[in-house]
Scaffold this motif. Structure first.
Motif, short mmCIF file in Angstrom:
data_model
loop_
_atom_site.label_atom_id
_atom_site.label_comp_id
_atom_site.label_asym_id
_atom_site.label_seq_id
_atom_site.Cartn_x
_atom_site.Cartn_y
_atom_site.Cartn_z
N VAL A 32 0.83 -1.20 0.00
CA VAL A 32 0.00 0.00 0.00
C VAL A 32 0.86 1.25 0.00
O VAL A 32 2.04 1.22 0.38
CB VAL A 32 -0.95 0.03 1.23
CG1 VAL A 32 -1.94 -1.14 1.16
CG2 VAL A 32 -0.16 -0.01 2.54
N GLY A 33 0.26 2.36 -0.42
CA GLY A 33 0.95 3.64 -0.38
C GLY A 33 0.08 4.76 -0.87
O GLY A 33 -1.07 4.56 -1.28
N GLU A 34 0.65 5.94 -0.82
CA GLU A 34 -0.03 7.16 -1.26
C GLU A 34 0.88 7.90 -2.24
O GLU A 34 2.09 8.02 -2.01
CB GLU A 34 -0.31 8.06 -0.06
CG GLU A 34 -0.98 9.37 -0.43
CD GLU A 34 -1.24 10.26 0.77
OE1 GLU A 34 -1.44 11.46 0.57
OE2 GLU A 34 -1.23 9.76 1.91
N TYR A 35 0.28 8.38 -3.32
CA TYR A 35 1.04 9.14 -4.31
C TYR A 35 1.30 10.54 -3.78
O TYR A 35 0.38 11.25 -3.39
CB TYR A 35 0.29 9.20 -5.64
CG TYR A 35 0.16 7.85 -6.28
CD1 TYR A 35 1.27 7.23 -6.86
CD2 TYR A 35 -1.05 7.17 -6.28
CE1 TYR A 35 1.16 5.98 -7.43
CE2 TYR A 35 -1.15 5.92 -6.86
CZ TYR A 35 -0.05 5.32 -7.42
OH TYR A 35 -0.15 4.07 -7.99
N LEU A 36 2.57 10.94 -3.77
CA LEU A 36 2.98 12.25 -3.26
C LEU A 36 3.28 13.23 -4.38
O LEU A 36 3.01 14.42 -4.26
CB LEU A 36 4.23 12.08 -2.38
CG LEU A 36 4.09 11.07 -1.24
CD1 LEU A 36 5.44 10.83 -0.58
CD2 LEU A 36 3.04 11.53 -0.24
N VAL A 37 3.86 12.74 -5.48
CA VAL A 37 4.20 13.56 -6.64
C VAL A 37 3.88 12.74 -7.89
O VAL A 37 4.28 11.58 -7.99
CB VAL A 37 5.70 13.94 -6.67
CG1 VAL A 37 6.06 14.69 -7.95
CG2 VAL A 37 6.09 14.75 -5.45
N ILE A 38 3.15 13.36 -8.82
CA ILE A 38 2.91 12.75 -10.13
C ILE A 38 3.15 13.85 -11.16
O ILE A 38 2.34 14.76 -11.30
CB ILE A 38 1.47 12.18 -10.27
CG1 ILE A 38 1.24 11.07 -9.23
CG2 ILE A 38 1.25 11.66 -11.69
CD1 ILE A 38 -0.17 10.49 -9.27
N ASP A 39 4.30 13.78 -11.82
CA ASP A 39 4.69 14.76 -12.83
C ASP A 39 5.06 13.99 -14.09
O ASP A 39 6.23 13.69 -14.34
CB ASP A 39 5.87 15.59 -12.31
CG ASP A 39 6.37 16.61 -13.31
OD1 ASP A 39 5.64 16.92 -14.27
OD2 ASP A 39 7.52 17.08 -13.13
N ARG A 40 4.04 13.61 -14.86
CA ARG A 40 4.23 12.78 -16.06
C ARG A 40 5.00 13.54 -17.12
O ARG A 40 4.65 14.66 -17.42
CB ARG A 40 2.86 12.36 -16.60
CG ARG A 40 2.96 11.43 -17.80
CD ARG A 40 1.56 11.04 -18.31
NE ARG A 40 1.65 10.02 -19.29
CZ ARG A 40 1.69 10.26 -20.61
NH1 ARG A 40 1.62 11.49 -21.07
NH2 ARG A 40 1.78 9.27 -21.45
N PRO A 41 6.00 12.96 -17.72
CA PRO A 41 6.58 11.63 -17.51
C PRO A 41 7.90 11.67 -16.74
O PRO A 41 8.71 10.77 -16.87
CB PRO A 41 6.83 11.17 -18.95
CG PRO A 41 7.32 12.42 -19.62
CD PRO A 41 6.50 13.53 -18.98
N HIS A 42 8.12 12.70 -15.96
CA HIS A 42 9.44 12.93 -15.37
C HIS A 42 9.64 12.39 -13.96
O HIS A 42 10.73 11.91 -13.63
CB HIS A 42 9.76 14.42 -15.35
CG HIS A 42 9.54 15.08 -16.67
ND1 HIS A 42 10.37 14.87 -17.75
CD2 HIS A 42 8.58 15.92 -17.09
CE1 HIS A 42 9.93 15.56 -18.78
NE2 HIS A 42 8.84 16.20 -18.41
N ARG A 43 8.61 12.51 -13.12
CA ARG A 43 8.82 12.22 -11.71
C ARG A 43 7.59 11.60 -11.07
O ARG A 43 6.46 12.03 -11.35
CB ARG A 43 9.19 13.51 -10.99
CG ARG A 43 9.74 13.27 -9.64
CD ARG A 43 10.52 14.48 -9.12
NE ARG A 43 10.70 14.26 -7.71
CZ ARG A 43 10.16 14.98 -6.76
NH1 ARG A 43 9.45 16.04 -7.05
NH2 ARG A 43 10.34 14.68 -5.51
#
Length: 150
Positions: A76-87
């Protein structure tokens, strides 16, 4: 003033080059159908995928339930950063065991002339330092399976 490195975590790093665009590698981290082909399941190790739930947004959570050796393990986890497609950054743990201990995975994907390069860093809490080698081997194995997918 130089800030000393944190002693609260042990960092495990793995790098891999892929012969496909960064967008394809990035999307493989957030698409359940693909996760079941390279991160979990019988194509990766002796286990059965029971459920892959992904809410790919900052603050969204994931739950990836597998059965391995007769035991159910819910990653399990939580998304903290989603910067497609870099990070991409997310917390990482086992439900009921290590899901609140501060484990964090950071992924940086950079384009290359022939595709892209992925750099993964898993910051393990100091209490889990004995698992650093096993964690590094696990991520290297999974990234190898991701590479084979392409």
């Amino acid at each position: 003033m130089k800030v000393p490195p944190s002693t609260d975590t042990v960092d495990v790093s793995v790098q891999r080059v892929f012969p496909v665009p960064a967008e394809r590698v990035f999307d493989a981290w957030l698409t359940p159908r693909l996760l079941g082909q390279w991160m979990f399941g019988p194509g990766v190790r002796d286990e059965k995928v029971l459920r892959l739930d992904v809410d790919p947004r900052v603050g969204g959570r994931f739950s990836m339930l597998v059965e391995r050796g007769g035991q159910r393990i819910d990653h399990v986890g939580e998304y903290l950063v989603i910067d497609r497609p870099h990070r991409l950054s997310f917390t990482w743990g086992i439900a009921g065991e290590s899901d609140q201990d501060g484990s964090r995975v950071d992924i940086v994907i950079a384009p290359t002339p022939m595709g892209c390069e992925l750099r993964l860093t898993h910051a393990l809490p100091r209490a889990w330092a004995d698992y650093a080698d096993r964690t590094q081997q696990g991520w290297a194995h999974m990234l190898g399976a991701l590479h084979a997918l392409f």
